[in-house]
Design a protein around this motif. Structure first.
Motif, short mmCIF file in Angstrom:
data_model
loop_
_atom_site.label_atom_id
_atom_site.label_comp_id
_atom_site.label_asym_id
_atom_site.label_seq_id
_atom_site.Cartn_x
_atom_site.Cartn_y
_atom_site.Cartn_z
N ARG A 45 58.70 28.44 4.27
CA ARG A 45 59.15 28.73 2.89
C ARG A 45 58.64 30.10 2.47
NH1 ARG A 45 57.50 23.64 0.93
NH2 ARG A 45 59.25 22.22 0.76
N CYS A 103 55.76 23.44 -4.86
CA CYS A 103 55.52 23.48 -3.41
C CYS A 103 54.70 24.72 -3.07
CB CYS A 103 56.86 23.57 -2.68
SG CYS A 103 57.81 25.01 -3.17
N CYS A 104 54.26 24.79 -1.80
CA CYS A 104 53.52 25.97 -1.33
C CYS A 104 54.44 26.84 -0.47
CB CYS A 104 52.34 25.53 -0.47
SG CYS A 104 50.98 24.97 -1.49
N ASP A 106 54.65 29.74 2.85
CA ASP A 106 53.93 30.28 4.02
C ASP A 106 53.93 31.80 4.03
OD1 ASP A 106 53.70 27.61 5.21
OD2 ASP A 106 55.89 27.79 5.24
N SER A 136 50.29 28.35 1.38
CA SER A 136 49.93 27.21 2.24
C SER A 136 48.65 27.58 3.00
CB SER A 136 51.07 26.91 3.21
OG SER A 136 51.21 27.99 4.09
N GLY A 139 49.26 30.26 5.26
CA GLY A 139 50.23 31.24 4.73
C GLY A 139 49.63 32.63 4.54
N ARG A 250 44.59 32.64 2.46
CA ARG A 250 43.72 31.89 1.54
C ARG A 250 42.29 31.90 2.05
NH1 ARG A 250 46.40 26.22 -0.10
NH2 ARG A 250 44.39 25.45 0.58
#
Ligand SMILES: C[S@@+](CC[C@H](N)C(=O)[O-])C[C@H]1O[C@@H](n2cnc3c(N)ncnc32)[C@H](O)[C@@H]1O
Length: 256
Positions: A45, A103-104, A106, A136, A139, A250
């Motif tokens: 995504r 949603c998360c 990537d 994510s 991500g 992250r």
């Protein structure tokens, strides 16, 4: 202390340059860079922040469903109209400072620095924290940030040939105060073949990034910088350039 630029001012700027900016963005040779990231990292995504005319969102949607957000309705409408019905690109009107999705992603990208319109450190931190929440675990966030080498006035001119004429873009940058704020003035002159010339001039305030403070800032928002590039060829940032490309993921517990 920097004041916050209102959304109306930002929208007024993009409304006034709309037809010129469209031609300018078509002439930019940056799609290969953004496509290359999607090919390499295979995100499931994708989110583009400040999608403008949506060209990058559209290009990325070949690799995975992609959402482009922006505050300019005319640009979003244009982006949606350019999209074939088979495309996995979607466009959403949203303010990056209040990013929120169920949603998360990537891959989150911010090409041609939409953050430059966020003039205060607080707004930037708020937005980066939202980005960190939407990434994510594996991500990546890629920001093509505005960088100005010295606090000195700068000017340059570029010229593009397009389907029915030649577009000349003159930009000048004046430092404002002691921070990273700049007054940018753009003059567009579009000389057509069988029509009158069109011209517009517009000034706005923009904020550049301070590379030496990036790691700490990103860290305070839950992001870890993996790479700092100086251009879209992925050469390391050297300070001799006009942009800083930040690749971040992250922050994990063992990074603390
Ligand atoms: C320099 S343009 C980049 C457009 C596109 N990414 C490209 O590379 O062609 C910056 C974009 O950020 C958008 N923008 C500015 N402030 C924003 C905000 N607070 N939230 C969402 N989009 C914003 C503008 O409307 C504009 O389309």
């Amino acid at each position: 202390m920097a004041r916050s630029e209102s959304l109306d001012e930002v929208r007024a700027y993009y409304d006034s340059i709309f037809p010129f900016y469209e031609k300018e963005s078509v002439a930019r040779a940056h799609l290969d860079f953004w496509r290359g990231l999607a090919r390499q990292w295979r995100p499931a995504r994708i989110l583009e922040i400040g999608a403008g005319f949506g060209r990058i969102t559209r290009a990325l949607a070949r690799y995975a469903p992609a959402i482009g957000i922006d505050i300019s309705l005319p640009m979003l409408v244009h982006a949606a109209r350019q999209c074939p019905s088979s495309s996995r690109a979607r466009y959403v009107a949203a303010d990056m400072r209040r990013l929120s999705f169920p949603c998360c992603f990537d891959l989150i990208v911010a090409p041609s620095d939409p953050f430059s319109h966020l003039l205060t450190a607080a707004e930037r931190r708020q937005t980066l924290c939202r980005v960190a929440k939407l990434l994510s675990p594996s991500g990546r966030f890629v920001l093509e940030g505005l960088y100005r080498r010295a606090r000195q006035p700068e000017a340059r001119e570029r010229r593009f040939r397009h389907a029915d004429g030649v577009l000349t873009i003159s930009e000048s940058w004046q430092p404002v105060g002691r921070g990273q704020l700049w007054k940018a003035t753009y003059r567009y002159l579009d000389r057509g073949r069988n029509r009158p010339d069109r011209a517009v001039k517009f000034s706005f305030t923009a904020r550049a990034w301070e590379p030496s403070k990036l790691r700490r800032l990103f860290r305070s928002c839950g992001l870890k910088i993996e790479n700092l590039w100086g251009d879209l060829e992925q050469r390391p940032f050297s300070g001799q350039v006009r942009r800083v490309v930040v690749v971040a993921s992250r922050l994990r517990r063992n990074d603390l």
